[in-house]
Enzyme design. Sequence first.
Site, mmCIF file in Angstrom:
data_model
loop_
_atom_site.group_PDB
_atom_site.id
_atom_site.type_symbol
_atom_site.label_atom_id
_atom_site.label_comp_id
_atom_site.label_asym_id
_atom_site.label_seq_id
_atom_site.Cartn_x
_atom_site.Cartn_y
_atom_site.Cartn_z
ATOM 1 N N LEU A 150 25.859 21.870 39.149
ATOM 2 C CA LEU A 150 27.371 21.955 39.334
ATOM 3 C C LEU A 150 28.314 22.001 38.083
ATOM 4 O O LEU A 150 28.162 20.790 37.490
ATOM 5 C CB LEU A 150 27.851 20.915 40.419
ATOM 6 C CG LEU A 150 29.181 21.128 40.948
ATOM 7 C CD1 LEU A 150 29.123 22.496 41.894
ATOM 8 C CD2 LEU A 150 29.607 19.959 41.926
ATOM 9 N N ASN A 210 35.057 36.308 45.736
ATOM 10 C CA ASN A 210 33.542 36.133 45.507
ATOM 11 C C ASN A 210 32.732 36.610 47.083
ATOM 12 O O ASN A 210 32.928 36.106 47.955
ATOM 13 C CB ASN A 210 33.281 34.748 45.240
ATOM 14 C CG ASN A 210 33.712 34.212 43.909
ATOM 15 O OD1 ASN A 210 34.952 34.444 43.610
ATOM 16 N ND2 ASN A 210 32.910 33.856 43.237
ATOM 17 N N ASN A 211 31.863 37.362 46.727
ATOM 18 C CA ASN A 211 31.022 38.094 47.664
ATOM 19 C C ASN A 211 29.826 37.102 48.106
ATOM 20 O O ASN A 211 29.315 36.362 46.854
ATOM 21 C CB ASN A 211 30.788 39.383 47.475
ATOM 22 C CG ASN A 211 31.464 40.638 47.790
ATOM 23 O OD1 ASN A 211 31.105 41.371 48.424
ATOM 24 N ND2 ASN A 211 32.829 40.263 47.361
ATOM 25 N N TYR A 237 33.951 39.233 31.056
ATOM 26 C CA TYR A 237 33.655 39.824 32.304
ATOM 27 C C TYR A 237 34.812 40.527 32.644
ATOM 28 O O TYR A 237 34.995 41.597 33.110
ATOM 29 C CB TYR A 237 32.938 38.890 33.210
ATOM 30 C CG TYR A 237 32.722 39.752 34.599
ATOM 31 C CD1 TYR A 237 32.428 40.868 34.894
ATOM 32 C CD2 TYR A 237 33.743 39.005 35.583
ATOM 33 C CE1 TYR A 237 32.336 41.410 36.142
ATOM 34 C CE2 TYR A 237 33.620 39.498 36.792
ATOM 35 C CZ TYR A 237 33.118 40.832 37.237
ATOM 36 O OH TYR A 237 33.029 41.433 38.565
ATOM 37 N N LYS A 265 36.641 44.288 33.358
ATOM 38 C CA LYS A 265 36.986 44.943 34.654
ATOM 39 C C LYS A 265 38.516 45.179 34.541
ATOM 40 O O LYS A 265 38.589 46.396 35.254
ATOM 41 C CB LYS A 265 36.638 43.870 35.731
ATOM 42 C CG LYS A 265 35.120 43.460 35.892
ATOM 43 C CD LYS A 265 34.247 44.782 36.303
ATOM 44 C CE LYS A 265 34.449 45.261 37.753
ATOM 45 N NZ LYS A 265 33.652 46.541 38.063
ATOM 46 N N ASP A 291 39.018 39.965 41.793
ATOM 47 C CA ASP A 291 40.179 39.425 41.707
ATOM 48 C C ASP A 291 40.307 38.590 40.314
ATOM 49 O O ASP A 291 41.394 38.138 39.975
ATOM 50 C CB ASP A 291 40.431 38.284 42.836
ATOM 51 C CG ASP A 291 39.344 37.348 42.874
ATOM 52 O OD1 ASP A 291 38.477 37.471 42.184
ATOM 53 O OD2 ASP A 291 39.250 36.441 43.877
HETATM 54 P P1 NAD Z 1 25.315 43.097 40.469
HETATM 55 O O1 NAD Z 1 25.114 42.751 39.029
HETATM 56 O O2 NAD Z 1 24.084 42.609 41.461
HETATM 57 O O3 NAD Z 1 24.811 44.752 40.398
HETATM 58 C C1 NAD Z 1 25.137 45.641 39.502
HETATM 59 C C2 NAD Z 1 24.281 47.000 39.563
HETATM 60 O O4 NAD Z 1 24.710 47.674 38.658
HETATM 61 C C3 NAD Z 1 22.800 46.762 39.287
HETATM 62 O O5 NAD Z 1 22.099 47.453 40.301
HETATM 63 C C4 NAD Z 1 22.607 47.366 37.611
HETATM 64 O O6 NAD Z 1 21.247 47.659 37.775
HETATM 65 C C5 NAD Z 1 23.706 48.377 37.686
HETATM 66 N N1 NAD Z 1 24.222 48.607 36.318
HETATM 67 C C6 NAD Z 1 24.403 47.740 35.569
HETATM 68 N N2 NAD Z 1 24.853 48.710 34.426
HETATM 69 C C7 NAD Z 1 24.618 50.014 34.793
HETATM 70 C C8 NAD Z 1 24.986 50.945 34.013
HETATM 71 N N3 NAD Z 1 25.041 51.025 32.776
HETATM 72 N N4 NAD Z 1 24.646 52.104 34.522
HETATM 73 C C9 NAD Z 1 24.156 52.481 35.766
HETATM 74 N N5 NAD Z 1 23.844 51.164 36.699
HETATM 75 C C10 NAD Z 1 24.057 50.098 36.198
HETATM 76 O O7 NAD Z 1 26.553 43.186 40.857
HETATM 77 P P2 NAD Z 1 27.428 42.910 42.219
HETATM 78 O O8 NAD Z 1 27.640 41.686 42.406
HETATM 79 O O9 NAD Z 1 26.787 43.952 43.356
HETATM 80 O O10 NAD Z 1 28.620 43.637 41.916
HETATM 81 C C11 NAD Z 1 29.099 45.088 42.497
HETATM 82 C C12 NAD Z 1 30.500 45.389 41.748
HETATM 83 O O11 NAD Z 1 31.364 44.605 42.232
HETATM 84 C C13 NAD Z 1 30.821 45.025 40.390
HETATM 85 O O12 NAD Z 1 31.570 46.219 39.677
HETATM 86 C C14 NAD Z 1 31.420 43.837 40.276
HETATM 87 O O13 NAD Z 1 32.276 43.506 39.140
HETATM 88 C C15 NAD Z 1 32.221 44.019 41.463
HETATM 89 N N6 NAD Z 1 32.746 42.659 42.386
HETATM 90 C C16 NAD Z 1 31.473 41.712 42.424
HETATM 91 C C17 NAD Z 1 31.830 40.541 43.123
HETATM 92 C C18 NAD Z 1 30.810 39.611 43.531
HETATM 93 O O14 NAD Z 1 31.217 38.372 44.043
HETATM 94 N N7 NAD Z 1 29.431 39.722 43.433
HETATM 95 C C19 NAD Z 1 33.130 40.119 43.097
HETATM 96 C C20 NAD Z 1 34.099 40.939 42.757
HETATM 97 C C21 NAD Z 1 33.984 42.059 42.271
HETATM 98 P P1 TYD Z 2 29.668 32.643 40.227
HETATM 99 O O1 TYD Z 2 28.704 32.890 41.136
HETATM 100 O O2 TYD Z 2 29.132 32.706 38.751
HETATM 101 O O3 TYD Z 2 30.909 33.583 40.251
HETATM 102 P P2 TYD Z 2 32.397 33.767 39.437
HETATM 103 O O4 TYD Z 2 32.118 32.938 38.060
HETATM 104 O O5 TYD Z 2 32.458 35.117 39.232
HETATM 105 O O6 TYD Z 2 33.384 33.075 40.286
HETATM 106 O O7 TYD Z 2 30.397 31.127 40.031
HETATM 107 C C1 TYD Z 2 31.157 30.696 41.221
HETATM 108 C C2 TYD Z 2 31.543 29.194 40.924
HETATM 109 O O8 TYD Z 2 30.630 28.451 40.854
HETATM 110 C C3 TYD Z 2 32.524 29.285 39.537
HETATM 111 O O9 TYD Z 2 33.566 28.322 39.702
HETATM 112 C C4 TYD Z 2 31.418 28.663 38.655
HETATM 113 C C5 TYD Z 2 30.484 27.669 39.539
HETATM 114 N N1 TYD Z 2 29.171 27.617 39.402
HETATM 115 C C6 TYD Z 2 28.509 26.446 39.139
HETATM 116 O O10 TYD Z 2 29.157 25.391 39.438
HETATM 117 N N2 TYD Z 2 27.083 26.296 38.723
HETATM 118 C C7 TYD Z 2 26.360 27.501 38.507
HETATM 119 O O11 TYD Z 2 25.106 27.383 38.145
HETATM 120 C C8 TYD Z 2 27.000 28.878 38.678
HETATM 121 C C9 TYD Z 2 26.095 29.934 38.250
HETATM 122 C C10 TYD Z 2 28.284 28.909 39.057
#
Ligand code: NAD
Ligand code: TYD
Length: 339
Positions: A204, A177-178, A148, A152, A124
């Site tokens: 924070l 955020n997951n 970032y 995306k 998002d």
């Molecule tokens: P993550 O950073 O935990 O995992 C990313 C994975 O991609 C890792 O296993 C890494 O080794 C692999 N990777 C990185 N570069 C690579 C490359 N060049 N070739 C092959 N593999 C590669 O990320 P995540 O939190 O699991 O997120 C997964 C997807 O979901 C991402 O595309 C992210 O943008 C999207 N997303 C995540 C969140 C969240 O809250 N985590 C929210 C919205 C969208």
């Molecule tokens: P983050 O988990 O990095 O996800 P995103 O930036 O993709 O939303 O951060 C979630 C929220 O938490 C964001 O508003 C930044 C804040 N944050 C802190 O306050 N302290 C921290 O150490 C981190 C990593 C994030």
Amino acid sequence: MRILVTGGAGFIGTNFVYYLLRRHPEDQVAVLDALTYAGNLENLKVLEGHARFKFFKGDVNDRELVHGLVGQVDAVVHFAAESHVDRSIQNAADFVKTNVLGTQVLLDACRASGNVRFHHVSTDEVFGSLGAHGAFDENSPYDPRSPYSASKAGADHLVRAAWHTHGLPITISNCSNNYGPYQFPEKVLPLFITNLLENKKVPLYGDGLNVRDWLYVEDHCRGIDAVLREGIYGETYLFGGRCERTNLELTEIVLFEMGFGRDMIQPVMDRPGHDRRYAIDCTKTEQALGWHPETPLMEGLRKTIAWYKTNQEWWQRIKSGAYRDYYEKQYGGREIKSQ
Ligand code: NAD
Ligand code: TYD
């Protein structure tokens, strides 16, 4: 279905692989993952020798490898990415390389293999930052503000272009955020939970009033699976938890659940360009797919805290290894706000 999951050794990818194998006994799952700092083969260790699972270590930018793998599957679900905003602020190059260029390599391979189905997992954050009111929906304009989210957004546009220009059967999902098991302890929840397990304070950012929407990872995996099987080509689906909290509120819940007080909060300088608020209106997805976020925040948080408590070796190895240097750089020299 034969499915190639890119980034399957990362946080959401790992959860998705387990979801697929459990939910669809007929599916065969291959993972392509470069095992960057965020990828962890240990996550998938119990699948060694599994009849319906294969792992390939490699980069999504490796054209030959990618074309070979995509040619053997019915669908690609693309998670692989550089995913941490703070790292993109320090150095954006890998974000462009993996998130933008790597996505195009996969799209090219899908076309070359006779239009293989492609699902792109996005965020998002591509829609920018909200004020106090309103929420993102499928028609929100793109307005990414961190390297970032810009990378995306670039990938989303390329995926959509592949549909409009070449008729590639694509879908895109943008989620909030997951949180849940296997999340790398640089993101806020696993960082705070593991810090508290180590009796350390939690950093924070800023005034703590930035708002995020929280989606339990299993609910997200269920949603991606629904899009993969029932989604309409060319469409975008939004996934959110209908669960907005300020970072301060979220921190206070975690502190309370883990038996700590507010004295464990360490206010630190804000992230540059810190998006103020994200929120998702997922009505279209709910109506189109019958999908709903099902895990209430407290239930999801308790499961997540329990997972980090019982898997201490998993995150201790990460925090004491290569990640320690990053952590020192990130917070070691970071200006601490006076309380
Ligand atoms: P993550 O950073 O935990 O995992 C990313 C994975 O991609 C890792 O296993 C890494 O080794 C692999 N990777 C990185 N570069 C690579 C490359 N060049 N070739 C092959 N593999 C590669 O990320 P995540 O939190 O699991 O997120 C997964 C997807 O979901 C991402 O595309 C992210 O943008 C999207 N997303 C995540 C969140 C969240 O809250 N985590 C929210 C919205 C969208
Ligand atoms: P983050 O988990 O990095 O996800 P995103 O930036 O993709 O939303 O951060 C979630 C929220 O938490 C964001 O508003 C930044 C804040 N944050 C802190 O306050 N302290 C921290 O150490 C981190 C990593 C994030």
